[in-house]
Design a protein around this motif. Structure first.
Motif, PDB file in Angstrom:
ATOM      1  N   ALA A  56      36.851  38.366  42.910  1.00 40.51           N
ATOM      2  CA  ALA A  56      37.835  37.570  43.654  1.00 40.51           C
ATOM      3  C   ALA A  56      37.790  36.133  43.169  1.00 40.51           C
ATOM      4  CB  ALA A  56      37.533  37.628  45.154  1.00 40.51           C
ATOM      5  N   PRO A  98      42.386  33.265  38.678  1.00 41.04           N
ATOM      6  CA  PRO A  98      42.438  34.565  38.008  1.00 41.04           C
ATOM      7  C   PRO A  98      42.457  34.465  36.481  1.00 41.04           C
ATOM      8  CG  PRO A  98      44.519  34.068  39.141  1.00 41.04           C
ATOM      9  CD  PRO A  98      43.515  33.051  39.599  1.00 41.04           C
ATOM     10  N   GLY A 115      34.868  36.867  49.869  1.00 45.31           N
ATOM     11  CA  GLY A 115      35.057  38.091  49.097  1.00 45.31           C
ATOM     12  C   GLY A 115      33.906  39.084  49.176  1.00 45.31           C
ATOM     13  N   ASP A 170      38.451  44.203  37.779  1.00 39.62           N
ATOM     14  CA  ASP A 170      39.649  44.136  38.610  1.00 39.62           C
ATOM     15  C   ASP A 170      39.646  42.757  39.257  1.00 39.62           C
ATOM     16  OD1 ASP A 170      41.784  44.656  40.223  1.00 39.62           O
ATOM     17  OD2 ASP A 170      40.785  46.193  41.445  1.00 39.62           O
ATOM     18  N   ILE A 171      40.641  41.942  38.941  1.00 37.93           N
ATOM     19  CA  ILE A 171      40.645  40.574  39.461  1.00 37.93           C
ATOM     20  C   ILE A 171      41.575  40.472  40.661  1.00 37.93           C
ATOM     21  CG2 ILE A 171      41.259  38.182  38.932  1.00 37.93           C
ATOM     22  CD1 ILE A 171      40.225  38.927  36.032  1.00 37.93           C
ATOM     23  N   ILE A 172      41.048  39.918  41.741  1.00 41.77           N
ATOM     24  CA  ILE A 172      41.821  39.773  42.977  1.00 41.77           C
ATOM     25  C   ILE A 172      42.015  38.297  43.248  1.00 41.77           C
ATOM     26  CG2 ILE A 172      41.888  40.284  45.447  1.00 41.77           C
ATOM     27  CD1 ILE A 172      39.787  42.521  44.832  1.00 41.77           C
ATOM     28  N   LYS A 173      43.268  37.875  43.285  1.00 41.57           N
ATOM     29  CA  LYS A 173      43.565  36.454  43.496  1.00 41.57           C
ATOM     30  C   LYS A 173      43.469  36.095  44.980  1.00 41.57           C
ATOM     31  CE  LYS A 173      45.833  32.486  43.595  1.00 41.57           C
ATOM     32  NZ  LYS A 173      46.638  31.480  43.055  1.00 41.57           N
ATOM     33  N   LEU A 174      42.680  35.050  45.271  1.00 40.88           N
ATOM     34  CA  LEU A 174      42.624  34.501  46.631  1.00 40.88           C
ATOM     35  C   LEU A 174      43.055  33.039  46.572  1.00 40.88           C
ATOM     36  CD1 LEU A 174      39.253  35.912  48.069  1.00 40.88           C
ATOM     37  CD2 LEU A 174      41.582  36.642  48.646  1.00 40.88           C
ATOM     38  N   ARG A 227      34.908  44.411  40.980  1.00 41.70           N
ATOM     39  CA  ARG A 227      35.988  43.583  41.534  1.00 41.70           C
ATOM     40  C   ARG A 227      35.542  42.130  41.596  1.00 41.70           C
ATOM     41  NH1 ARG A 227      38.522  46.247  46.825  1.00 41.70           N
ATOM     42  NH2 ARG A 227      38.883  48.366  46.096  1.00 41.70           N
ATOM     43  N   LEU A 279      35.422  42.641  50.022  1.00 38.50           N
ATOM     44  CA  LEU A 279      36.657  42.657  49.231  1.00 38.50           C
ATOM     45  C   LEU A 279      36.327  42.774  47.745  1.00 38.50           C
ATOM     46  CD1 LEU A 279      39.814  42.145  49.092  1.00 38.50           C
ATOM     47  CD2 LEU A 279      39.237  39.737  48.764  1.00 38.50           C
ATOM     48  N   SER A 280      35.253  42.076  47.333  1.00 42.42           N
ATOM     49  CA  SER A 280      34.909  42.071  45.904  1.00 42.42           C
ATOM     50  C   SER A 280      33.391  42.133  45.725  1.00 42.42           C
ATOM     51  CB  SER A 280      35.452  40.800  45.247  1.00 42.42           C
ATOM     52  OG  SER A 280      34.768  39.664  45.733  1.00 42.42           O
ATOM     53  N   LYS A 319      39.679  36.113  34.223  1.00 43.40           N
ATOM     54  CA  LYS A 319      40.066  37.140  33.262  1.00 43.40           C
ATOM     55  C   LYS A 319      39.579  36.774  31.861  1.00 43.40           C
ATOM     56  CE  LYS A 319      43.922  39.839  31.630  1.00 43.40           C
ATOM     57  NZ  LYS A 319      45.347  39.960  31.437  1.00 43.40           N
TER      58      LYS A 319
END
Ligand code: PRP
Length: 215
Positions: free
Chosen positions: A122, A126, A153, A142-146, A120, A158-159, A130
């Motif tokens: 963060a 993004p 993160g 898995d990309i998590i936008k903050l 993951r 979280l990441s 990516k």
């Protein structure tokens, strides 16, 4: 200046970059007295003599204004240009706002970057994240936008890692994180609307020339 000359409009990313940009413009004889009033709530400032307008916008909106021609010229970080992917000519590296886009995390996450593991990530960026993981490292993540304080993160679980800007490195250091991989160097860039570049070629080319000679 002839009285029917049209205005050339600058969109500047709010904050440090705008301040630096105005200082730089002042050094080549382009001033905007109106903008120096700290208490003003005005959004747009005019230099009637030089037929210039300036406005401040959120960084990520600067390339949008320039692509649509609402601003002829923009000043914004390379990170924002990469993330927003708008159509405009990138004409000048202004040399300030220097920093690096990096993959960061705890030292223990270093091995997660070696074996194409599903991890993951963060980031406020993004698209950059990516592009780096998918196209350069060929690692599915898995990309998590903050939207800020991205260093949280890995700290709160979280990441595994983050993709973020590193300038002095002190935010990382104070939070027990390190740079694991460098993606690219960043700095402030000047961008120009593609139509403006043709319609106002003389004035814009002179500006670029004057800035380049000064830098
Ligand atoms: C940026 C960036 C890092 C920090 C890097 O955040 O996202 O957190 O600055 O600078 P340093 O290496 O000198 O410590 P910013 O201050 O823009 O705020 P944000 O966390 O809300 O995005």
């Amino acid at each position: 200046m002839s009285k029917d000359m049209r205005y050339i409009t600058f969109a500047l990313g709010k904050g440090r970059l705008a301040k630096k940009t105005l200082e730089l413009l002042e050094e080549i004889g382009i001033t905007c007295e109106e903008m120096k009033d700290k208490d003003t709530r005005k959004l747009i400032f005019v230099n009637e003599e030089l037929k210039l307008k300036f406005f401040l916008a959120k960084g990520p909106d600067v390339p949008t204004y320039v692509e649509y021609g609402a601003a002829d010229i923009g000043v914004v970080g390379k990170d924002t240009l990469m993330e927003e992917g708008r159509r405009a000519y990138e004409v000048l590296d202004l040399g300030f706002g220097k920093c690096r886009m990096c993959v960061c995390g705890p030292e223990s996450a270093r091995e997660l970057l070696q074996h194409h593991e599903m991890i993951r990530v963060a980031s406020k960026y993004p698209k950059i994240a990516k592009d780096y993981f998918y196209n350069k490292k060929h690692q599915t993540v898995d990309i998590i936008k903050l939207n800020g304080s991205v260093e949280l993160g890995p700290i709160v679980g979280l990441s595994d890692v983050i993709v973020d800007i590193v300038e002095t490195g002190s935010t990382l250091k104070e939070n027990g994180l390190v740079v694991l991989e460098e993606i690219c160097p960043l700095s402030a860039r000047m961008i120009v609307n593609q139509v403006s570049m043709k319609m106002e070629a003389d004035r814009i080319k002179k500006l670029i020339h004057d800035l380049r000679a000064h830098l």
